[in-house]
Design a protein around this motif. Sequence first.
Motif, PDB file in Angstrom:
ATOM      1  N   ASP A 151       8.059 -53.617 -16.492  1.00 23.95           N
ATOM      2  CA  ASP A 151       8.944 -54.689 -16.937  1.00 23.95           C
ATOM      3  C   ASP A 151      10.176 -54.164 -17.658  1.00 23.95           C
ATOM      4  N   ASP A 152      10.320 -52.852 -17.704  1.00 20.49           N
ATOM      5  CA  ASP A 152      11.436 -52.226 -18.419  1.00 20.49           C
ATOM      6  C   ASP A 152      12.151 -51.281 -17.459  1.00 20.49           C
ATOM      7  N   MET A 153      13.368 -51.652 -17.035  1.00 20.96           N
ATOM      8  CA  MET A 153      14.085 -50.835 -16.068  1.00 20.96           C
ATOM      9  C   MET A 153      14.412 -49.459 -16.630  1.00 20.96           C
ATOM     10  N   HIS A 154      14.625 -49.355 -17.929  1.00 18.74           N
ATOM     11  CA  HIS A 154      14.878 -48.041 -18.532  1.00 18.74           C
ATOM     12  C   HIS A 154      13.670 -47.121 -18.330  1.00 18.74           C
ATOM     13  N   SER A 155      12.484 -47.664 -18.510  1.00 17.12           N
ATOM     14  CA  SER A 155      11.270 -46.878 -18.317  1.00 17.12           C
ATOM     15  C   SER A 155      11.136 -46.438 -16.861  1.00 17.12           C
ATOM     16  N   LEU A 156      11.467 -47.314 -15.950  1.00 13.99           N
ATOM     17  CA  LEU A 156      11.362 -46.993 -14.526  1.00 13.99           C
ATOM     18  C   LEU A 156      12.366 -45.925 -14.117  1.00 13.99           C
ATOM     19  N   VAL A 157      13.578 -45.985 -14.658  1.00 16.54           N
ATOM     20  CA  VAL A 157      14.573 -44.968 -14.329  1.00 16.54           C
ATOM     21  C   VAL A 157      14.178 -43.619 -14.925  1.00 16.54           C
ATOM     22  N   ARG A 158      13.630 -43.629 -16.137  1.00 14.52           N
ATOM     23  CA  ARG A 158      13.155 -42.357 -16.707  1.00 14.52           C
ATOM     24  C   ARG A 158      12.064 -41.732 -15.845  1.00 14.52           C
ATOM     25  N   ALA A 159      11.281 -42.563 -15.178  1.00 11.96           N
ATOM     26  CA  ALA A 159      10.160 -42.070 -14.357  1.00 11.96           C
ATOM     27  C   ALA A 159      10.603 -41.606 -12.979  1.00 11.96           C
ATOM     28  N   PHE A 160      11.872 -41.776 -12.643  1.00 12.26           N
ATOM     29  CA  PHE A 160      12.381 -41.484 -11.291  1.00 12.26           C
ATOM     30  C   PHE A 160      11.889 -40.137 -10.749  1.00 12.26           C
TER      31      PHE A 160
END
Length: 337
Positions: free
Chosen positions: A10-19
Amino acid sequence: MTLPSNTDTDDMHSLVRAFPRLLESDPLEEAMLRACTDLRHDGLHGICLLGMGGSSIANQYTVSLLQSRTKTPVLSIHDYSIPEYVDHNYVMIAVSYSGNTEETLAAHREAVRRGSPTFCVTSGGALSRESRHLLSLPEGLPPRAALPLILAKVLPLTEALCNLQLTDLKTVGLKLEEMVKSWDSQWRPPEDTAGDLLGRIPVFMGADHLVPVAYRAKCQTNENAKTEAFFSTIPEANHNEIEGFTSGRAKLLCPVILRSGIGREENDRRIKTTTEVLENLGYRPLILRAVGDSMIEEMLSLTHYLDAVTLAWADLRGVDPIDVSRITLLKDKIHRG
């Protein structure tokens, strides 16, 4: 594959960090590799990659990466239909994160009617029920955040169909994690770049393998930062678009020029000259030089960085990058007729 334990969907920042870590997907199963071998032996005339929106970005990256490595035609299709010349000798790879994208479903069903073998990359929905060869994705992500997961399926599958050596995506992911540490020195902090773009309309420009990266950046700006953005390709922009840049719009438009260290010399020369012309008109182009030892490293390092820039831009504008209410509204209106 399960998502990294500290990833908040639910957090796009978290998803981008996980790229980078999301690239480290499960390798193709032996059954998939055998299916690819059988299809090659049966006579493979071409491959069509079907998809829309965020689900289709990996398709465009795959086409760009493979066009210099294989003589097998590999097409990326974003529509309800497939070309008339596509027959049972073409393999379809249908990509829809939700599994319910109506354009992709329509094109996939048309391919099935023509007798084309199909593979489906999805997290569920109707597409998962219609697939003979299913490559499953974890659920619960915005489709655009699933790019590394989708690429980790589509690229090796297409490479296997073309009888190419599979890209070591795990190693690429590890290199991307190291590159993040040098973002501030290689480029600038994403927040600073976003600050330069605030109140301006970016025109992302790329050549060769960076063309789909420019397109991805445009889409991420639209969806994450909720603002206008455009993209263009070099050399084509030199034959028309350059005339549209006038001194009166220099404060509004911001050319964001993506430069490769391994692209064609002719295109690099054009990029330098284009930059000079724009500067003479009063524009302040933002130059981002790709880093990496290969095309895929250049593409994904810039992609990851620009994803972070669009999130910083969303923060500055006070908008929620997860929300896509207008896309949802448009789909609802279409479905209601």
